[in-house]
Design a protein around this motif. Structure first.
Motif, PDB file in Angstrom:
ATOM      1  N   SER A 158       0.347  -1.051   0.090  1.00  9.55           N
ATOM      2  CA  SER A 158       0.148   0.227  -0.389  1.00  9.55           C
ATOM      3  C   SER A 158       0.826   1.039  -0.080  1.00  9.55           C
ATOM      4  N   ALA A 159      -0.061   2.752  -0.370  1.00  9.04           N
ATOM      5  CA  ALA A 159       0.905   3.591  -0.146  1.00  9.04           C
ATOM      6  C   ALA A 159       1.539   3.779   1.210  1.00  9.04           C
ATOM      7  N   THR A 160       0.878   3.733   2.107  1.00  6.70           N
ATOM      8  CA  THR A 160       1.004   3.965   3.846  1.00  6.70           C
ATOM      9  C   THR A 160       2.128   2.995   3.905  1.00  6.70           C
ATOM     10  N   THR A 161       1.831   2.132   3.107  1.00  9.60           N
ATOM     11  CA  THR A 161       3.626   0.890   3.790  1.00  9.60           C
ATOM     12  C   THR A 161       4.524   1.783   2.624  1.00  9.60           C
ATOM     13  N   ALA A 162       4.791   1.658   2.008  1.00 12.79           N
ATOM     14  CA  ALA A 162       5.817   2.233   0.711  1.00 12.79           C
ATOM     15  C   ALA A 162       6.326   3.186   1.331  1.00 12.79           C
ATOM     16  N   ILE A 163       5.334   4.600   2.159  1.00 11.32           N
ATOM     17  CA  ILE A 163       5.835   5.979   2.687  1.00 11.32           C
ATOM     18  C   ILE A 163       6.419   5.120   3.816  1.00 11.32           C
ATOM     19  N   SER A 214       5.654   1.377  -9.309  1.00 10.60           N
ATOM     20  CA  SER A 214       5.430   2.266  -9.761  1.00 10.60           C
ATOM     21  C   SER A 214       5.019   3.561  -9.111  1.00 10.60           C
ATOM     22  N   VAL A 215       5.310   5.096  -9.250  1.00  9.54           N
ATOM     23  CA  VAL A 215       4.973   5.818  -7.969  1.00  9.54           C
ATOM     24  C   VAL A 215       3.121   5.887  -8.553  1.00  9.54           C
ATOM     25  N   SER A 216       2.926   5.213  -9.253  1.00 14.07           N
ATOM     26  CA  SER A 216       1.151   5.870  -9.256  1.00 14.07           C
ATOM     27  C   SER A 216      -0.076   4.183  -8.571  1.00 14.07           C
ATOM     28  N   SER A 217       1.100   3.472  -8.708  1.00  9.51           N
ATOM     29  CA  SER A 217       0.798   2.274  -8.227  1.00  9.51           C
ATOM     30  C   SER A 217      -0.700   1.943  -7.502  1.00  9.51           C
ATOM     31  N   PHE A 218      -0.793   3.031  -6.247  1.00  9.68           N
ATOM     32  CA  PHE A 218      -1.540   3.591  -5.564  1.00  9.68           C
ATOM     33  C   PHE A 218      -2.464   3.839  -5.649  1.00  9.68           C
ATOM     34  N   VAL A 221      14.911   6.554  -9.771  1.00  9.00           N
ATOM     35  CA  VAL A 221      14.696   6.563 -10.555  1.00  9.00           C
ATOM     36  C   VAL A 221      12.785   5.855 -11.480  1.00  9.00           C
ATOM     37  N   THR A 222      12.280   6.833 -10.897  1.00  6.72           N
ATOM     38  CA  THR A 222      10.201   6.245 -11.179  1.00  6.72           C
ATOM     39  C   THR A 222       9.815   5.998 -12.271  1.00  6.72           C
ATOM     40  N   THR A 223       8.851   5.293 -12.415  1.00  7.28           N
ATOM     41  CA  THR A 223       7.766   4.744 -13.655  1.00  7.28           C
ATOM     42  C   THR A 223       6.661   5.482 -13.026  1.00  7.28           C
ATOM     43  N   SER A 224       5.615   5.821 -14.071  1.00  8.92           N
ATOM     44  CA  SER A 224       4.517   6.726 -13.499  1.00  8.92           C
ATOM     45  C   SER A 224       3.926   5.853 -15.519  1.00  8.92           C
ATOM     46  N   TRP A 225       2.121   5.585 -14.786  1.00  3.58           N
ATOM     47  CA  TRP A 225       1.339   5.045 -15.293  1.00  3.58           C
ATOM     48  C   TRP A 225       0.610   6.579 -16.676  1.00  3.58           C
ATOM     49  N   LEU A 226       0.241   6.380 -17.519  1.00  2.64           N
ATOM     50  CA  LEU A 226      -0.524   7.072 -18.781  1.00  2.64           C
ATOM     51  C   LEU A 226      -2.034   6.594 -18.245  1.00  2.64           C
ATOM     52  N   ILE A 227      -2.585   8.062 -17.813  1.00  2.00           N
ATOM     53  CA  ILE A 227      -3.532   7.822 -17.603  1.00  2.00           C
ATOM     54  C   ILE A 227      -5.000   8.467 -18.618  1.00  2.00           C
ATOM     55  N   THR A 247       0.141  11.160 -10.865  1.00  2.00           N
ATOM     56  CA  THR A 247       0.922  12.062 -10.226  1.00  2.00           C
ATOM     57  C   THR A 247       0.974  13.456  -9.765  1.00  2.00           C
ATOM     58  N   THR A 248       1.484  13.538  -8.791  1.00  2.00           N
ATOM     59  CA  THR A 248       0.269  15.358  -8.658  1.00  2.00           C
ATOM     60  C   THR A 248       2.019  16.541  -8.767  1.00  2.00           C
TER      61      THR A 248
END
Length: 353
Positions: A176-181, A213-217, A250-256, A268-269
């Motif tokens: 989860s995002a919380t666990t990642a942080i 990816s940083v978009s995972s959650f 190095v991050t990855t992010s989604w295109l939506i 992303t923000t």
């Protein structure tokens, strides 16, 4: 001034054949890597672009953005390989060490998508080494007896090399995002434990932290209206690590895309985008101009001659990446191919006219 979203939407397409032609330019004799005073990835086709815009420094974020099957994970594997391989490798007694041009560093991999494959990485490491080894042997064929890369001794050495490289990749799988942080906030303690002799000032064996990816959650956090807050906390955790340790992220992010296609970047923000020194948009190159493989081969032969058809053998994936952060006056692009003979290869323009 164009917005980031407008630049993303202006990514240009090209024919698959034009992209394939870049392979010949690469094989004909790539230029030497550009030296930089900062951090480098070890992939000269990417490093040369980064160098033109100030290069990477410790604490910087480089993002690879793309849709599904756009080559993001493959690019990550290539970056990992150039990082964990040793500079030199002694493959047999009585022979000079072979130059692999690796960095002999370690990597932390936050596998938020649960897509990391150690078997796939091992295969790509072996393919990469064999391709470099075979290429150098062909150039030195007249100087000394060639080594049989299929021999039991060579394969055992290669397996040892791949295993030692995999041991330098530390994988974390936050659910989860919380666990990642929480993991990121605890990473300082982890680094101190696994490298007790290292200090923040002297650095550590770790060169990279990858977040895939940083978009995972995104959907999970958006459901609870936590997305913006979680991203801010993630950026804060990265900032703390950047201040303490000499790491590149190095991050990855989604295109939506949105329904009105006004933007492709929903996951992303502003806080995270502000931390990105470089961002590339990746997408696959589909050979949609050619209904059959035969038509592709015929046009390829017309342009380059029958002998060049060998360039097509074993090639099963092609990708293109264009820089969207920072904005550039000229289109900055690198291309990437995957084949069973050479593994992952990178190249730059020019195109065929």
């Amino acid at each position: 001034m164009q917005t980031h979203s407008q630049r993303v939407l202006q990514i240009e397409a090209e024919s698959g054949l034009d992209l394939l032609a870049g392979l010949l330019h690469s094989a004909a004799g790539p230029s030497q890597p550009t030296s930089t005073s900062g951090v480098y990835l070890g992939i000269k086709e990417i490093d040369s672009i980064l160098h033109n815009y100030g290069g990477l420094e410790s604490g910087d974020v480089l993002d690879l953005m793309g849709g599904a099957c756009s080559g993001k994970t493959t690019a990550l594997y290539a970056i990992i390989i150039s990082t964990v391989l040793p500079r030199f490798w002694r493959h047999s007694q009585g022979r000079a060490p072979f130059n692999l041009e690796g960095r002999s560093k370690s990597v932390m991999f936050m596998d938020m998508d649960c897509g990391f494959s150690a078997d796939r990485l091992r295969t790509l490491i072996s393919t990469h080494v064999i391709a470099r080894f075979t290429s150098q042997q062909s150039q030195e064929a007249e100087e000394q007896t060639a080594i049989d890369i299929h021999s039991q001794e060579f394969q055992a050495k290669l397996n040892q090399l791949a295993t030692s490289c995999l041991q330098k990749v530390h994988v974390f799988r936050p659910p989860s995002a919380t666990t990642a942080i929480v993991m990121l906030r605890s990473m300082d303690q982890y680094l101190s434990q696994v490298t007790p002799l290292a200090t923040p000032s002297s650095g550590s064996p770790f060169a990279l932290m990858i977040l895939d990816s940083v978009s995972s959650f995104f959907w999970q956090e958006k459901l609870h209206s936590n997305h913006t807050r979680s991203m801010s906390q993630l950026v804060d955790a990265l900032n703390r690590l950047a201040r303490r340790w000499k790491l590149v992220f190095v991050t990855t992010s989604w295109l939506i895309p949105t329904t009105d296609h006004s933007t492709l970047d929903r996951t992303t923000t502003d806080a995270l985008r502000a931390r990105m020194k470089f961002r590339f948009q990746l997408h696959p190159r589909i050979l949609d101009r050619y209904p059959t493989e035969r038509e592709l081969i015929e046009e390829w032969m017309t342009r380059r001659g029958p002998a060049s058809v060998k360039q097509l053998e074993g090639l099963f994936s092609l990708f293109q990446a264009q820089m969207v952060i920072p904005s550039a006056e000229h289109k900055e692009v690198f291309r990437m191919s995957i084949s069973d003979q050479a593994g992952v290869e990178f190249y730059r323009p020019p195109f065929l006219s």
